[in-house]
Design an enzyme around this catalytic site. Structure first.
Site, PDB file in Angstrom:
ATOM      1  N   ASP A 156      10.845  -3.205  47.015  1.00 31.23           N
ATOM      2  CA  ASP A 156      10.943  -4.290  46.044  1.00 31.23           C
ATOM      3  C   ASP A 156      10.447  -5.625  46.590  1.00 31.23           C
ATOM      4  OD1 ASP A 156      13.066  -4.477  47.824  1.00 31.23           O
ATOM      5  OD2 ASP A 156      14.608  -4.101  46.328  1.00 31.23           O
ATOM      6  N   ASP A 209      27.134  -3.687  43.967  1.00 33.96           N
ATOM      7  CA  ASP A 209      27.288  -3.143  42.617  1.00 33.96           C
ATOM      8  C   ASP A 209      26.628  -1.770  42.485  1.00 33.96           C
ATOM      9  OD1 ASP A 209      24.648  -3.870  42.797  1.00 33.96           O
ATOM     10  OD2 ASP A 209      24.656  -5.244  41.081  1.00 33.96           O
ATOM     11  N   HIS A 221      23.486  -1.066  43.436  1.00 33.13           N
ATOM     12  CA  HIS A 221      22.041  -1.065  43.222  1.00 33.13           C
ATOM     13  C   HIS A 221      21.306  -0.463  44.417  1.00 33.13           C
ATOM     14  CE1 HIS A 221      21.981  -5.387  44.928  1.00 33.13           C
ATOM     15  NE2 HIS A 221      21.237  -4.686  45.765  1.00 33.13           N
ATOM     16  N   GLU A 246      19.640  -2.400  39.064  1.00 27.73           N
ATOM     17  CA  GLU A 246      20.993  -2.877  38.850  1.00 27.73           C
ATOM     18  C   GLU A 246      21.725  -1.968  37.856  1.00 27.73           C
ATOM     19  OE1 GLU A 246      22.069  -5.332  40.568  1.00 27.73           O
ATOM     20  OE2 GLU A 246      20.584  -6.905  40.813  1.00 27.73           O
TER      21      GLU A 246
HETATM   22  C1  F6R Z   1      16.245  -4.356  49.646  1.00 30.15           C
HETATM   23  C2  F6R Z   1      16.943  -3.527  48.681  1.00 30.15           C
HETATM   24  C3  F6R Z   1      18.388  -3.761  48.344  1.00 30.15           C
HETATM   25  C4  F6R Z   1      19.296  -3.796  49.571  1.00 30.15           C
HETATM   26  C5  F6R Z   1      20.741  -4.068  49.167  1.00 30.15           C
HETATM   27  C6  F6R Z   1      21.658  -4.191  50.372  1.00 30.15           C
HETATM   28  O1  F6R Z   1      14.900  -3.976  49.745  1.00 30.15           O
HETATM   29  O2  F6R Z   1      16.341  -2.676  48.139  1.00 30.15           O
HETATM   30  O3  F6R Z   1      18.806  -2.728  47.476  1.00 30.15           O
HETATM   31  O4  F6R Z   1      19.203  -2.592  50.258  1.00 30.15           O
HETATM   32  O5  F6R Z   1      20.814  -5.241  48.417  1.00 30.15           O
HETATM   33  O6  F6R Z   1      21.307  -5.306  51.122  1.00 30.15           O
HETATM   34  P1  F6R Z   1      21.994  -5.644  52.520  1.00 30.15           P
HETATM   35  O7  F6R Z   1      21.514  -4.583  53.477  1.00 30.15           O
HETATM   36  O8  F6R Z   1      21.492  -7.002  52.887  1.00 30.15           O
HETATM   37  O9  F6R Z   1      23.463  -5.581  52.295  1.00 30.15           O
END
Ligand code: F6R
Length: 243
Positions: free
Chosen positions: A70, A139, A141, A146
């Site tokens: 992403d 959440d 994701h 989401e």
């Molecule tokens: C980032 C992504 C997100 C993260 C998620 C957890 O490329 O795809 O889904 O993996 O937000 O982020 P952290 O590791 O910072 O808790």
């Protein structure tokens, strides 16, 4: 929980080692493999480990191709908080991967739909993702998919939830600077990967991890779809392990 293999480790550093083992095994058996990568705090120990393994001659990234999950909409590749910049600083600038072999969705694309379609086509032309790395949001994701009333399929534009904007504000000067939209691989893109490695650390992820693998499969917990994937390895530390 149907197929998921679970590796419980002591701490984030050990997670990095175990996750790097998965990448090392793949790259040794398929030097021109396609890896799907994630940003965020969780994979950082893994990226450090991959860098040191290449320096030690154990892995060779020179033929590897990578596609990121992403990117924030509206951020240029060299913006300090863009995911492209994150990948350069935390991994790509330190390994032998060729710049033309790394793709991240273009946050500045004017025609977002065409860019998303081209992103999917590129991955397909490479033969699909062999190993997709995932973190998880509070959440549920994955990528920026989401909670919704359906599972979005392919790479697409998403509106970030207040929870995600709040979680990501730590990287920006103020919450108003956090982009409200992003481009993300879809759940279908992620599920098409031949192998998935999810990395999760920290007690704050315990509840969502439980819902993801030990609760019902529902688009309200997007990561729960992973229960239907035949080759998922969950690597989590003791603090995050929900059982
Ligand atoms: C980032 C992504 C997100 C993260 C998620 C957890 O490329 O795809 O889904 O993996 O937000 O982020 P952290 O590791 O910072 O808790």
């Amino acid at each position: 929980m149907i197929h998921t293999r679970v590796i419980v480790v002591k701490n984030p550093d050990e997670m990095g080692v175990k996750a790097a083992d998965q990448f090392e095994a793949l790259i040794q058996s398929k030097p021109a493999c396609v890896i799907g990568l994630a940003t965020g705090s969780t994979p950082v120990p893994l990226y450090k480990e991959l860098i040191s393994r290449e320096k030690a001659g154990k892995i060779d990234f020179s033929r590897v191709r990578s596609a990121n999950l992403d990117e924030y909409k509206g951020l240029a590749p060299d913006h300090p908080q863009s995911y492209r910049k994150f990948m350069q600083e935390n991994l790509f600038d330190h390994i032998s991967i060729k710049p033309e072999n790394t793709i991240v969705p273009d946050g500045l694309a004017e025609d977002v739909e065409a860019m998303c379609a081209a992103y999917e086509e590129k991955i397909e032309a490479w033969g699909g993702v062999d190993l997709q790395l995932l973190g998880i949001g509070h959440d549920g994701h994955i990528g920026f998919n989401e909670p919704e009333d359906h599972f979005p399929t392919m790479t697409h534009e998403v509106k970030l939830t207040d929870m995600t904007i709040d979680a990501n504000k730590r990287f920006f000067e103020s919450i108003d600077d956090v982009p409200k939209y992003a481009i993300s691989m879809g759940i279908g893109t992620i599920m098409a990967a031949k192998q998935i490695v999810m990395v999760v650390t920290g007690a704050d992820k315990k509840d969502i991890l439980h819902k993801t693998f030990w609760g019902p499969v529902t688009p309200e917990v997007p990561a729960s779809i992973l229960q239907f994937h035949p080759n998922v390895t969950l690597i989590c530390d003791e603090a995050a392990y929900p059982l």
